[in-house]
Design a protein around this motif. Structure first.
Motif, PDB file in Angstrom:
ATOM      1  N   LEU A  25       9.250  26.334 -13.494  1.00 38.38           N
ATOM      2  CA  LEU A  25      10.042  27.263 -13.260  1.00 38.38           C
ATOM      3  C   LEU A  25      10.498  28.543 -13.281  1.00 38.38           C
ATOM      4  O   LEU A  25      11.598  29.346 -13.472  1.00 38.38           O
ATOM      5  N   SER A  26       9.672  29.023 -14.241  1.00 40.92           N
ATOM      6  CA  SER A  26       9.766  30.559 -14.783  1.00 40.92           C
ATOM      7  C   SER A  26       9.183  31.226 -13.678  1.00 40.92           C
ATOM      8  O   SER A  26      10.108  32.702 -13.605  1.00 40.92           O
ATOM      9  N   GLY A  28      11.249  30.784 -11.002  1.00 45.02           N
ATOM     10  CA  GLY A  28      12.425  31.458  -9.937  1.00 45.02           C
ATOM     11  C   GLY A  28      12.572  30.144  -9.884  1.00 45.02           C
ATOM     12  O   GLY A  28      11.676  28.557 -10.170  1.00 45.02           O
ATOM     13  N   GLU A  29      13.787  29.340  -9.401  1.00 42.06           N
ATOM     14  CA  GLU A  29      14.565  28.152  -9.055  1.00 42.06           C
ATOM     15  C   GLU A  29      13.832  27.471  -7.612  1.00 42.06           C
ATOM     16  O   GLU A  29      12.961  27.697  -7.122  1.00 42.06           O
ATOM     17  N   ILE A  59      17.261  23.262 -18.374  1.00 43.97           N
ATOM     18  CA  ILE A  59      17.423  23.305 -17.486  1.00 43.97           C
ATOM     19  C   ILE A  59      18.643  23.423 -16.720  1.00 43.97           C
ATOM     20  O   ILE A  59      19.596  23.010 -17.620  1.00 43.97           O
ATOM     21  N   TYR A  70      16.679  23.239  -9.637  1.00 40.75           N
ATOM     22  CA  TYR A  70      15.926  23.485 -10.805  1.00 40.75           C
ATOM     23  C   TYR A  70      16.210  24.977 -11.156  1.00 40.75           C
ATOM     24  O   TYR A  70      15.230  25.270 -10.479  1.00 40.75           O
ATOM     25  N   ARG A  71      16.968  25.314 -12.050  1.00 42.55           N
ATOM     26  CA  ARG A  71      15.916  25.945 -12.714  1.00 42.55           C
ATOM     27  C   ARG A  71      16.340  26.690 -14.672  1.00 42.55           C
ATOM     28  O   ARG A  71      17.235  25.747 -14.892  1.00 42.55           O
ATOM     29  N   THR A  74      17.732  30.419 -19.746  1.00 43.02           N
ATOM     30  CA  THR A  74      17.148  31.653 -20.228  1.00 43.02           C
ATOM     31  C   THR A  74      17.546  30.961 -21.797  1.00 43.02           C
ATOM     32  O   THR A  74      16.434  31.671 -22.519  1.00 43.02           O
TER      33      THR A  74
END
Length: 106
Positions: A25-26, A28-29, A59, A70-71, A74
């Protein structure tokens, strides 16, 4: 962030599959189906991991039609990194400042 909250986050990411999900997920979505392609486990197992990550506020999930997207959150990872930095450095909020010992003199 208190020790209980920090411990909960660390426990959540202590699972190797969840760490790999975070790494994916780092970039992107991603939808659940894209994530599932990277693992040898079932969709219910992925759902379990995603629910743990979502419950720990690591997330975000949104629905797009019949897909779950999912994203990473941060902000949670920034707070986690900051808290870990505080723990291993003497600073104003160090627990040693409330103690009478020389624990943090190193």
């Amino acid at each position: 962030m208190d020790y209980h909250a920090l411990s909960k986050l660390l426990k959540t990411i202590s699972d190797p599959s969840r760490l790999e999900i975070i790494d994916l997920l780092s970039c992107g979505e991603l939808c659940a189906c894209d994530l599932l392609e990277h693992f040898q486990f079932s969709q219910p197992t992925l759902s379990h991991h995603m629910k743990s990550l979502e419950n720990s506020n690591m997330i975000f999930m949104r629905k797009e039609g019949n897909k779950k997207m999912y994203r990473l959150n941060t902000k949670t990872f920034e707070q986690l990194g900051h808290q870990l930095q505080l723990i291993h450095h003497k600073n104003e909020s160090c627990i040693c400042n409330t103690m009478k010992s020389e624990v943090c003199e190193a």
